[in-house]
Scaffold this motif. Structure first.
Motif, PDB file in Angstrom:
ATOM      1  N   UNK A 490       0.748  -0.956  -0.192  1.00  0.00           N
ATOM      2  CA  UNK A 490      -0.161   0.141  -0.202  1.00  0.00           C
ATOM      3  C   UNK A 490       1.162   1.146  -0.030  1.00  0.00           C
ATOM      4  N   UNK A 491       2.160   1.584  -0.146  1.00  0.00           N
ATOM      5  CA  UNK A 491       3.269   2.552   0.537  1.00  0.00           C
ATOM      6  C   UNK A 491       3.536   2.807  -0.456  1.00  0.00           C
ATOM      7  N   UNK A 492       3.438   1.399  -1.143  1.00  0.00           N
ATOM      8  CA  UNK A 492       4.737   1.626  -2.606  1.00  0.00           C
ATOM      9  C   UNK A 492       3.792   2.686  -3.468  1.00  0.00           C
ATOM     10  N   UNK A 493       5.090   2.808  -4.178  1.00  0.00           N
ATOM     11  CA  UNK A 493       4.221   3.724  -5.346  1.00  0.00           C
ATOM     12  C   UNK A 493       4.445   3.301  -7.242  1.00  0.00           C
ATOM     13  N   UNK A 494       4.516   1.662  -6.866  1.00  0.00           N
ATOM     14  CA  UNK A 494       4.042   0.715  -8.032  1.00  0.00           C
ATOM     15  C   UNK A 494       2.288   0.518  -7.753  1.00  0.00           C
ATOM     16  N   UNK A 495       2.199   0.008  -9.090  1.00  0.00           N
ATOM     17  CA  UNK A 495       1.080  -0.841  -9.378  1.00  0.00           C
ATOM     18  C   UNK A 495       1.190  -2.385  -9.355  1.00  0.00           C
ATOM     19  N   UNK A 496       2.442  -2.590  -9.728  1.00  0.00           N
ATOM     20  CA  UNK A 496       3.119  -3.995 -10.156  1.00  0.00           C
ATOM     21  C   UNK A 496       4.050  -4.552  -9.639  1.00  0.00           C
ATOM     22  N   UNK A 497       4.198  -5.775  -8.905  1.00  0.00           N
ATOM     23  CA  UNK A 497       4.791  -6.151  -8.145  1.00  0.00           C
ATOM     24  C   UNK A 497       5.492  -7.653  -8.977  1.00  0.00           C
ATOM     25  N   UNK A 498       6.791  -7.489  -8.884  1.00  0.00           N
ATOM     26  CA  UNK A 498       7.653  -9.253  -9.576  1.00  0.00           C
ATOM     27  C   UNK A 498       6.947 -10.619  -8.481  1.00  0.00           C
ATOM     28  N   UNK A 499       7.649 -11.084  -8.817  1.00  0.00           N
ATOM     29  CA  UNK A 499       7.020 -12.484  -7.850  1.00  0.00           C
ATOM     30  C   UNK A 499       8.363 -13.124  -8.403  1.00  0.00           C
ATOM     31  N   UNK A 500       9.018 -13.664  -7.256  1.00  0.00           N
ATOM     32  CA  UNK A 500      10.255 -14.531  -7.188  1.00  0.00           C
ATOM     33  C   UNK A 500       9.420 -15.707  -6.419  1.00  0.00           C
TER      34      UNK A 500
END
Length: 596
Positions: A490-500
C-alpha cells in the motif's frame, strides 16, 4: 591519479568549448589521429616486410626451403599465443565486421589494445606467409586510435565515431599512399550516415597519414599504369566484369563455409595446426599465396606473363600458354581458400589484399587468353588493374573504394572508364544475389546492422537494455502471506510487483488493481498467499535482447512494461516504454548537436 586526470580533461574540455567550436576542434583532433595512424601504418608495413625479407633472403640455411611448409603455421601459432598470453582483459577480434558492430552497438568504443595488438599479430601472420592482407588490421588499429582520442577528450558518440572513421581512412591512406581511397572507404563502409561537415576531418586525417607514412615507408606498391584504353576492348571488359562478379559470389559462399568449419573446432591450437598445415601445403604448390601476394601482381604489370608459375614446382612448363592459364586459374581458387583458412585458423589479416590479388589474376587470365587465342590484342596491365577494382568493389560492396583505390595506387586515372564499367557490373551481379556485403551480412543476420535508411533501428542499436532496467520495485516471494506484505504494498508508488521463487527465479506478477478488487469484494475470499494472487506475465524479456525486439513485443502484447530476467530466469527488474523513449530522445538530441 586517475581521478585527477579525468578532472583535468573535463576542465580542459570546458575551457576549449568556450574558445573553439566543435567543428574546428575536430579538425585538430583529426590531424592528431592522422599522424598517429600514419605512423601505425608505416610500422606495420615495415615490420611485416622485415620479417618476410629475413625469412626469404637473409636466412641462409641449407634446408630453409623445407621450412616454407611450416612458416605459415608458425606465424599463426605465434599470433594465437600472443593473443592468449597478452590480451586477457579485452576481446581480440579480426576483420571489419567487429568494427561495424562496435559502431552500431558499443558507442564506437574500440578497445585500446587494438592499436598495437593488430599490428603485432598481423605482422606475424602475414610476415610468416599467412595469405591475407594488412589493410583490415591497420584499419582496426587506426580506428582504435581515433576512438581512443575521442574518448580521452570526452567527445560524444557521433564525434568519436567521426574520429574512428578518420583513423580508418588514415590507415588506408598510410598503407596504400592513397588518401582519396581512404576517405571513400570510410564513407562507404564505416559511416552510417555521411554529412558534408565530416568531410574536412576525413580529408585532413587521410592526407596527413599519407604524408607521415611516406616519410617512413616510401616503397611503390605497384608500377604506374599510363597507357590508355581502347573502345574496341569494352566488350572484353564487360566479360571480365561478369566473371569477377560471379567469382565474388563464390567467394562469399566459401567464406561462410570455411568459417563455419573452423568454428566447429573448439580447441584453438587444433585450429592452428590444421589450418597451418593446410596453408603450408597450398603455399608449397602455389608460391603466389605466400603473404599478401603483391609481388606477383607487380611482375605481371611489368609484362612477366610467367610470374604466377615461374617459382612453383611447375616452372618447367612456363613456356606453355595453356598451362599458364590453367595454373593461374587454380591459383585464384587456392588464394581464396588460403585466405579464409588463414583467418579461420586464428591468423590476423583481412580480405582486402586477397580481393585485389584474385581480381588482378582474373584480369590477367582474360587478357592473356584473348591475346593467346588471337581474338584481339589487349593491354594485359589494364585488365589486371580493372580486375582488381572490380573484385574489391564487388566483394566488399564498396565500388567507389575499388575504383579510387586502384586508380591511386597504379596511377591509372586514365583508365577511369574501364574501372567504372567493370566495377559497376561486378558489384551489381554480386548485389543481385547478396543484399549485404561479406562484412555486414553477419550483423544483418543478427539484426545488429545500423543503416542510414532505417534511423530508428540505428538509434535503437546504440542503446543497451541493461542500462534501462528499473530495479526499484517491491519484490514478493510466492510463498509469502498477502497480509504480511500488505503495508509495504500500500505504501509503494508502483502498481505492479514481481513475484519470485526461493531461488529468485521470476514467477509472475501481482497487480494492485486485482489486489484491491478482491480486498473490497465481499463475495470472494481474499487469497492467503502471493502465489494465489499472482498472474503470469504477458511476456518476459531476456537481458541480452535487442531493444527493437523489445518494442515489437510490447506492441504485440499491448503492454507498457515487461519484466527482465537473465539467462537463468533470475529476476532483474522491469523495462518500460517510457525509459526506452526517454533514452531514444536523448540519443536524437546528441545527434542533433553533432558538429555544431
Amino acid at each position: 591519479m586517475y581521478i585527477k586526470l579525468v578532472n583535468y580533461i573535463d576542465k580542459l574540455n570546458l575551457y576549449r568549448k568556450t574558445k573553439i567550436s566543435n567543428r574546428n576542434f575536430l579538425v585538430i583532433a583529426a590531424l592528431i589521429v592522422g599522424v598517429l595512424a600514419g605512423l601505425a601504418a608505416a610500422l606495420l608495413k615495415t615490420l611485416t616486410h622485415h620479417i618476410e625479407e629475413f625469412l626469404q633472403t637473409d636466412l641462409h640455411w641449407e634446408y630453409k626451403y623445407y621450412l616454407y611448409l611450416l612458416f605459415p603455421l608458425i606465424g599463426i601459432l605465434l599470433s594465437v599465443m600472443y593473443v592468449r598470453r597478452f590480451i586477457r582483459k579485452g576481446k581480440f577480434e579480426t576483420g571489419l565486421t567487429p568494427l561495424l558492430y562496435t559502431i552500431s552497438k558499443k558507442s564506437s568504443k574500440v578497445e585500446p589494445h587494438n592499436i598495437y595488438s593488430q599490428i603485432i599479430t598481423a605482422a606475424l601472420t602475414v610476415g610468416f606467409g599467412g595469405s591475407t592482407g594488412l589493410e583490415a588490421p591497420i584499419v582496426t588499429s587506426g580506428s582504435s586510435i581515433g576512438s581512443s582520442v575521442g574518448r580521452f577528450l570526452g567527445l560524444s558518440y557521433r564525434e568519436t565515431t567521426l574520429l574512428l572513421a578518420c583513423g580508418a581512412a588514415a590507415g588506408i591512406a598510410g598503407a596504400f599512399n592513397s588518401p582519396i581511397a581512404g576517405i571513400v572507404f570510410a564513407i562507404e563502409i564505416l559511416l552510417p550516415e555521411f554529412t558534408i561537415p565530416a568531410f574536412i576531418p576525413l580529408l585532413l586525417s587521410s592526407a596527413t597519414a599519407a604524408v607521415v607514412a611516406r616519410f617512413f615507408y616510401n616503397e611503390q606498391l605497384f608500377y604506374l599504369v599510363t597507357e590508355g584504353w581502347k573502345t574496341s576492348s569494352i566488350f572484353y571488359y564487360v566479360i571480365l566484369a561478369c566473371l569477377v562478379g560471379l567469382f565474388s559470389i563464390f567467394f562469399g559462399k566459401a567464406n561462410y563455409a570455411i568459417k563455419n568449419f573452423f568454428y566447429q573446432i573448439k580447441h584453438p591450437y587444433k585450429k592452428v595446426i590444421l589450418g597451418g598445415l593446410m596453408l603450408g601445403a597450398l603455399v608449397f604448390l602455389f608460391p603466389t599465396l605466400y603473404g599478401e601476394g603483391y609481388i606477383t601482381i607487380k611482375n605481371l604489370l611489368k609484362g612477366d606473363t610467367t610470374a604466377v608459375i615461374s617459382n612453383s614446382i611447375f616452372s618447367s612448363y612456363s613456356g606453355v600458354p595453356g598451362l599458364i592459364i590453367l595454373f593461374t586459374l587454380f591459383t585464384i581458387f587456392a588464394k581464396s581458400v588460403a585466405t579464409l583458412v588463414t583467418l579461420g585458423a586464428g591468423g590476423n589479416g583481412g580480405i582486402f589484399a586477397p580481393s585485389l590479388i584474385v581480381g588482378g589474376l582474373m584480369g590477367f587470365i582474360v587478357a592473356f587468353t584473348i591475346n593467346t587465342l588471337g581474338f584481339a590484342q589487349v593491354n594485359v596491365a589494364n585488365f589486371i588493374v580493372a580486375g582488381m577494382a572490380a573484385s574489391l568493389g564487388s566483394i566488399m560492396h564498396a565500388p567507389l573504394t575499388g575504383i579510387f583505390l586502384i586508380a591511386e595506387i597504379t596511377g591509372g586515372y586514365i583508365l577511369m572508364v574501364p574501372l567504372m564499367i567493370t566495377t559497376a557490373i561486378a558489384y551489381l551481379i554480386n548485389r543481385s544475389v547478396n543484399k549485404y556485403s561479406i562484412y555486414t551480412k553477419p550483423l544483418a543476420d543478427k539484426g545488429q546492422l545500423s543503416h542510414h535508411e532505417d534511423k530508428d533501428t540505428t538509434v535503437l542499436n546504440m542503446m543497451k537494455l541493461r542500462y534501462l532496467i528499473e530495479k526499484d520495485y517491491l519484490v514478493l516471494n510466492e510463498n509469502e502471506l498477502i497480509q504480511d506484505r500488505m503495508p509495504e504494498i500500500l505504501q509503494s508508488k508502483r502498481n505492479i510487483f514481481p513475484v519470485v521463487g526461493e531461488e529468485q527465479q521470476f514467477k509472475g506478477l501481482v497487480y494492485v488493481e486485482e489486489l484491491l478488487k478482491k480486498s473490497f469484494n465481499s463475495q470472494t475470499a481474499m487469497p492467503d498467499t502471493v502465489e494465489q494472487l499472482m498472474e503470469l506475465a504477458p511476456a518476459v524479456i531476456d537481458v541480452n535482447a535487442e531493444l527493437k525486439e523489445v518494442l515489437q513485443l510490447m506492441e504485440k502484447e499491448n503492454v507498457w512494461i515487461l519484466p527482465v530476467v537473465d539467462e537463468d530466469d533470475t529476476y532483474i527488474g522491469f523495462v518500460s516504454k517510457t525509459a526506452i523513449f526517454n533514452k531514444y530522445r536523448a540519443m536524437l538530441s546528441r545527434q542533433a548537436d553533432y558538429m555544431n
